[in-house]
Design a protein around this motif. Structure first.
Motif, PDB file in Angstrom:
ATOM      1  N   ALA A 133       0.846  -1.190   0.000  1.00 30.02           N
ATOM      2  CA  ALA A 133       0.000   0.000   0.000  1.00 30.02           C
ATOM      3  C   ALA A 133       0.880   1.237   0.000  1.00 30.02           C
ATOM      4  O   ALA A 133       1.984   1.227   0.562  1.00 30.02           O
ATOM      5  CB  ALA A 133      -0.911  -0.012   1.224  1.00 30.02           C
ATOM      6  N   PRO A 134       0.423   2.337  -0.620  1.00 31.43           N
ATOM      7  CA  PRO A 134       1.257   3.545  -0.718  1.00 31.43           C
ATOM      8  C   PRO A 134       1.746   4.049   0.639  1.00 31.43           C
ATOM      9  O   PRO A 134       2.869   4.541   0.740  1.00 31.43           O
ATOM     10  CB  PRO A 134       0.320   4.555  -1.388  1.00 31.43           C
ATOM     11  CG  PRO A 134      -0.664   3.723  -2.140  1.00 31.43           C
ATOM     12  CD  PRO A 134      -0.855   2.483  -1.321  1.00 31.43           C
ATOM     13  N   ASN A 135       0.917   3.931   1.664  1.00 33.72           N
ATOM     14  CA  ASN A 135       1.282   4.430   2.997  1.00 33.72           C
ATOM     15  C   ASN A 135       1.479   3.286   3.985  1.00 33.72           C
ATOM     16  O   ASN A 135       1.162   3.423   5.170  1.00 33.72           O
ATOM     17  CB  ASN A 135       0.203   5.388   3.501  1.00 33.72           C
ATOM     18  CG  ASN A 135       0.055   6.613   2.623  1.00 33.72           C
ATOM     19  OD1 ASN A 135       1.045   7.196   2.189  1.00 33.72           O
ATOM     20  ND2 ASN A 135      -1.179   6.999   2.346  1.00 33.72           N
ATOM     21  N   ALA A 136       1.989   2.159   3.499  1.00 36.27           N
ATOM     22  CA  ALA A 136       2.211   1.012   4.379  1.00 36.27           C
ATOM     23  C   ALA A 136       3.129   1.406   5.540  1.00 36.27           C
ATOM     24  O   ALA A 136       4.213   1.949   5.315  1.00 36.27           O
ATOM     25  CB  ALA A 136       2.830  -0.139   3.592  1.00 36.27           C
ATOM     26  N   ILE A 151      -5.544  -5.582   8.918  1.00 35.58           N
ATOM     27  CA  ILE A 151      -4.086  -5.481   8.919  1.00 35.58           C
ATOM     28  C   ILE A 151      -3.538  -5.607   7.502  1.00 35.58           C
ATOM     29  O   ILE A 151      -2.613  -4.887   7.109  1.00 35.58           O
ATOM     30  CB  ILE A 151      -3.489  -6.554   9.848  1.00 35.58           C
ATOM     31  CG1 ILE A 151      -3.913  -6.277  11.298  1.00 35.58           C
ATOM     32  CG2 ILE A 151      -1.974  -6.588   9.738  1.00 35.58           C
ATOM     33  CD1 ILE A 151      -3.525  -7.369  12.265  1.00 35.58           C
ATOM     34  N   SER A 152      -4.117  -6.518   6.721  1.00 37.10           N
ATOM     35  CA  SER A 152      -3.657  -6.674   5.339  1.00 37.10           C
ATOM     36  C   SER A 152      -3.867  -5.393   4.546  1.00 37.10           C
ATOM     37  O   SER A 152      -3.050  -5.028   3.698  1.00 37.10           O
ATOM     38  CB  SER A 152      -4.398  -7.837   4.664  1.00 37.10           C
ATOM     39  OG  SER A 152      -4.088  -9.063   5.296  1.00 37.10           O
ATOM     40  N   LYS A 153      -4.973  -4.672   4.814  1.00 41.47           N
ATOM     41  CA  LYS A 153      -5.235  -3.410   4.109  1.00 41.47           C
ATOM     42  C   LYS A 153      -4.187  -2.352   4.438  1.00 41.47           C
ATOM     43  O   LYS A 153      -3.908  -1.480   3.625  1.00 41.47           O
ATOM     44  CB  LYS A 153      -6.631  -2.885   4.459  1.00 41.47           C
ATOM     45  CG  LYS A 153      -7.760  -3.632   3.782  1.00 41.47           C
ATOM     46  CD  LYS A 153      -9.060  -2.852   3.859  1.00 41.47           C
ATOM     47  CE  LYS A 153      -9.525  -2.675   5.298  1.00 41.47           C
ATOM     48  NZ  LYS A 153     -10.858  -2.008   5.348  1.00 41.47           N
ATOM     49  N   LEU A 154      -3.622  -2.420   5.654  1.00 37.45           N
ATOM     50  CA  LEU A 154      -2.583  -1.465   6.027  1.00 37.45           C
ATOM     51  C   LEU A 154      -1.333  -1.639   5.165  1.00 37.45           C
ATOM     52  O   LEU A 154      -0.681  -0.656   4.792  1.00 37.45           O
ATOM     53  CB  LEU A 154      -2.207  -1.640   7.494  1.00 37.45           C
ATOM     54  CG  LEU A 154      -3.204  -1.172   8.546  1.00 37.45           C
ATOM     55  CD1 LEU A 154      -2.678  -1.510   9.934  1.00 37.45           C
ATOM     56  CD2 LEU A 154      -3.450   0.328   8.431  1.00 37.45           C
ATOM     57  N   PHE A 155      -1.010  -2.882   4.855  1.00 29.03           N
ATOM     58  CA  PHE A 155       0.262  -3.177   4.208  1.00 29.03           C
ATOM     59  C   PHE A 155       0.152  -3.411   2.704  1.00 29.03           C
ATOM     60  O   PHE A 155       1.112  -3.179   1.973  1.00 29.03           O
ATOM     61  CB  PHE A 155       0.904  -4.405   4.860  1.00 29.03           C
ATOM     62  CG  PHE A 155       1.360  -4.171   6.270  1.00 29.03           C
ATOM     63  CD1 PHE A 155       2.530  -3.483   6.530  1.00 29.03           C
ATOM     64  CD2 PHE A 155       0.605  -4.616   7.336  1.00 29.03           C
ATOM     65  CE1 PHE A 155       2.955  -3.257   7.832  1.00 29.03           C
ATOM     66  CE2 PHE A 155       1.016  -4.393   8.643  1.00 29.03           C
ATOM     67  CZ  PHE A 155       2.193  -3.711   8.894  1.00 29.03           C
ATOM     68  N   VAL A 158       6.241  -6.069  12.158  1.00 30.37           N
ATOM     69  CA  VAL A 158       7.268  -5.213  11.560  1.00 30.37           C
ATOM     70  C   VAL A 158       7.406  -5.538  10.075  1.00 30.37           C
ATOM     71  O   VAL A 158       7.539  -6.709   9.698  1.00 30.37           O
ATOM     72  CB  VAL A 158       8.624  -5.412  12.267  1.00 30.37           C
ATOM     73  CG1 VAL A 158       9.680  -4.510  11.641  1.00 30.37           C
ATOM     74  CG2 VAL A 158       8.497  -5.127  13.756  1.00 30.37           C
ATOM     75  N   LEU A 159       7.352  -4.502   9.235  1.00 25.62           N
ATOM     76  CA  LEU A 159       7.529  -4.666   7.796  1.00 25.62           C
ATOM     77  C   LEU A 159       9.014  -4.577   7.470  1.00 25.62           C
ATOM     78  O   LEU A 159       9.673  -3.570   7.765  1.00 25.62           O
ATOM     79  CB  LEU A 159       6.763  -3.576   7.050  1.00 25.62           C
ATOM     80  CG  LEU A 159       6.738  -3.674   5.524  1.00 25.62           C
ATOM     81  CD1 LEU A 159       5.992  -4.927   5.083  1.00 25.62           C
ATOM     82  CD2 LEU A 159       6.089  -2.426   4.929  1.00 25.62           C
ATOM     83  N   VAL A 160       9.557  -5.640   6.872  1.00 25.96           N
ATOM     84  CA  VAL A 160      10.975  -5.709   6.543  1.00 25.96           C
ATOM     85  C   VAL A 160      11.132  -5.653   5.027  1.00 25.96           C
ATOM     86  O   VAL A 160      10.507  -6.426   4.298  1.00 25.96           O
ATOM     87  CB  VAL A 160      11.606  -7.011   7.093  1.00 25.96           C
ATOM     88  CG1 VAL A 160      13.079  -7.083   6.725  1.00 25.96           C
ATOM     89  CG2 VAL A 160      11.419  -7.087   8.601  1.00 25.96           C
TER      90      VAL A 160
END
Length: 393
Positions: A59-62, A77-81, A112-114
Motif C-alpha cells: 500500500a502507498p502508505n504502508a 491489517i492486510s489493508k494497512l500493508f 514489523v515490515l521488513v
C-alpha cells in the motif's frame, strides 16, 4: 458448550516471515472443523516463502510497523500493508508442513515490515517495555493452541457481520420445506407468536429438539438464464421442543391427534401459523481465510438478502455460482456495475452505445451451496442490485 478455535498459519521456520492467516473455527460440538488449504493458496505460499512480496504491491502508505489492536482483523491489517488485502498469503506466507498447528495473533503484538532487495515480508516483534521501536524478531516454531470465545485473538474478517446469517440463510435444491413439520396452532388462539410463547406443531420431528423456523420458500432464478438454482427460505426464528404429541382415544372409537408443543426461543420476525420447522444443524463458522479464486470466475447477483431492492456495504447478497462452479468459502470477488445503454447525440446523429462496466466494490463469500452462494459486501461505492456481476478480483 460453544467454543472457538482460532487458527493462525505460522511461517516456515526457515523463512524470515510471520504467517498470519488468523482463521476462525466455531462449531456446535467440541470438535474443530478441519481447515482445507486450497491448491492456489499452497502454491502461492510455496512461491513466496523464500521471496516475500514485491515492494510495488505494498500500500502507498504502508507503515513500518503495526501494533495489533483489539478489534483488528486479518483483513484490516492486510489493508494497512497491501494494495489488495486478499493477497495476504504473499505477505505473510504459510507453514505448509504444519498447517494444522497454527499460531495466534493477539492485541499488543507488534508486526514489523521488513524490506530487503526490493521485496517485503512481515515479522512478529516483541514490544519494548520502554516504548522504543521494536528491533528484535522472534523465530516461530509450529505449535497448536485452542481457546474459548473470549481469548482475545483476532479473526480473519469482521465475523460479527456474517455469524447471524450462517445458519439462517439456506438454499435447498428442492422445496424441502413443503413436507417439513409446521406450526398448526398457537396458545390461546393467537395468530402470531413472539419469544417465549407456545406453538403447536404437526409433522415428523425425527428426534430433534432444537429447530429453526422458516416461512414459505421462494425460488431463486439465474438473472441471465432464468435457470432455477434452488429455493431460499426466509428465516423467522428458533423454537425448542417441550412436549411430545400423541394420539388420544375419542368418542365413537375414533382417535384424535394432539400436536407437539414448542416454545419460541428467538424471533427475527413474528412466527405464524404455517411456518415450517427445520432442525438446527451443527454450527460451522470455520476458517474464513480471504483469498482470490485461482481460476477465472464470473457470475451475477441473484438477490439481496431480505426485502430490500438494493444493498450496500455490510449487507448480504446471493450469487448464481456455487461449489459446482469452483466457488468456495473465503473467496474475495470484484463487484461490477454493468455499463448502461445510452446514445451519442454529439454529432447530430443518435448512435447507440454502451458505457464501460465499472468496478464498484468487493464481495466476501461465506456460505456456499451447490449452485448458489452467499456473500458479504465488503465495500461498495454505489448501490448493489440484482443482476450486477462479479469476477475474480
Amino acid at each position: 458448550m460453544r467454543s472457538r478455535w482460532f487458527r493462525l498459519a505460522a511461517a516456515r521456520t526457515r523463512a524470515p516471515m510471520l504467517a498470519a492467516a488468523a482463521l476462525l473455527a466455531v462449531c456446535g460440538s467440541a470438535q474443530a472443523v478441519d481447515l482445507t488449504i486450497t491448491p492456489g493458496q499452497r502454491s502461492t505460499a510455496q512461491q513466496v516463502a523464500q521471496t516475500g512480496v514485491p515492494l510495488s504491491e505494498l500500500a502507498p502508505n504502508a507503515p513500518d510497523s503495526h501494533t495489533v489492536q483489539r478489534g483488528d482483523t486479518l483483513w484490516d491489517i492486510s489493508k494497512l500493508f497491501l494494495k489488495s488485502p486478499w493477497r495476504w498469503p504473499e505477505l505473510w506466507g504459510m507453514n505448509l508442513e504444519q498447517i494444522r498447528n497454527p499460531h495466534l495473533i493477539y492485541p499488543g503484538q507488534v508486526l514489523v515490515l521488513v524490506k530487503v532487495d526490493g521485496r517485503a515480508t512481515l515479522r512478529l516483534a516483541q514490544p519494548d517495555p520502554a516504548g522504543t521501536p521494536p528491533t528484535n524478531t522472534v523465530k516461530l516454531s509450529p505449535r497448536i493452541r485452542s481457546e474459548l470465545l473470549d481469548n482475545g485473538a483476532i479473526a480473519s474478517i469482521p465475523l460479527h457481520l456474517i455469524v447471524p446469517f450462517l445458519n439462517e440463510a439456506i438454499v435447498m435444491d428442492a422445496d424441502e420445506l413443503a413436507d417439513a413439520p409446521r406450526i398448526v396452532a398457537a396458545q390461546e388462539g393467537r395468530v402470531m407468536l413472539s419469544r417465549g410463547e407456545t406453538a403447536y406443531v404437526r409433522g415428523d420431528l425425527k428426534g430433534a429438539r432444537d429447530f429453526r423456523l422458516f416461512r414459505e420458500s421462494r425460488p431463486l432464478k439465474d438473472p441471465g438464464t432464468e435457470e432455477l438454482l434452488g429455493y431460499e427460505a426466509a428465516f423467522v426464528g428458533t423454537a425448542e421442543y417441550t412436549r411430545p404429541g400423541e394420539l388420544r382415544p375419542a368418542e365413537g372409537g375414533k382417535v384424535v391427534e394432539v400436536p407437539a408443543s414448542f416454545r419460541i426461543t428467538g424471533v427475527r420476525q413474528e412466527a405464524g401459523i404455517g411456518d415450517r420447522l427445520a432442525p438446527v444443524p451443527q454450527r460451522d463458522y470455520s476458517a474464513y481465510a480471504p483469498h482470490a479464486p485461482t481460476a477465472p470466475m464470473a457470475g451475477q447477483i441473484v438477490s439481496i438478502y431480505g426485502e430490500a431492492l438494493t444493498a450496500g456495504q455490510n449487507q448480504i447478497v446471493a450469487l448464481n455460482r456455487g461449489t459446482r462452479d469452483g466457488l468456495e468459502r473465503g473467496h474475495v470477488l470484484a463487484l461490477w456495475r454493468n455499463g448502461p445503454l445510452t446514445a451519442d447525440r454529439t454529432d447530430g446523429r443518435k448512435v447507440a452505445i454502451k458505457l464501460p462496466d465499472e468496478r464498484i466494490g468487493l464481495l466476501f463469500v461465506f456460505r456456499v451451496f451447490d449452485r448458489v452462494s452467499y456473500a458479504l459486501i465488503l465495500t461498495a461505492i454505489d448501490p448493489v442490485s440484482r443482476g450486477d456481476r462479479f469476477t475474480q478480483p
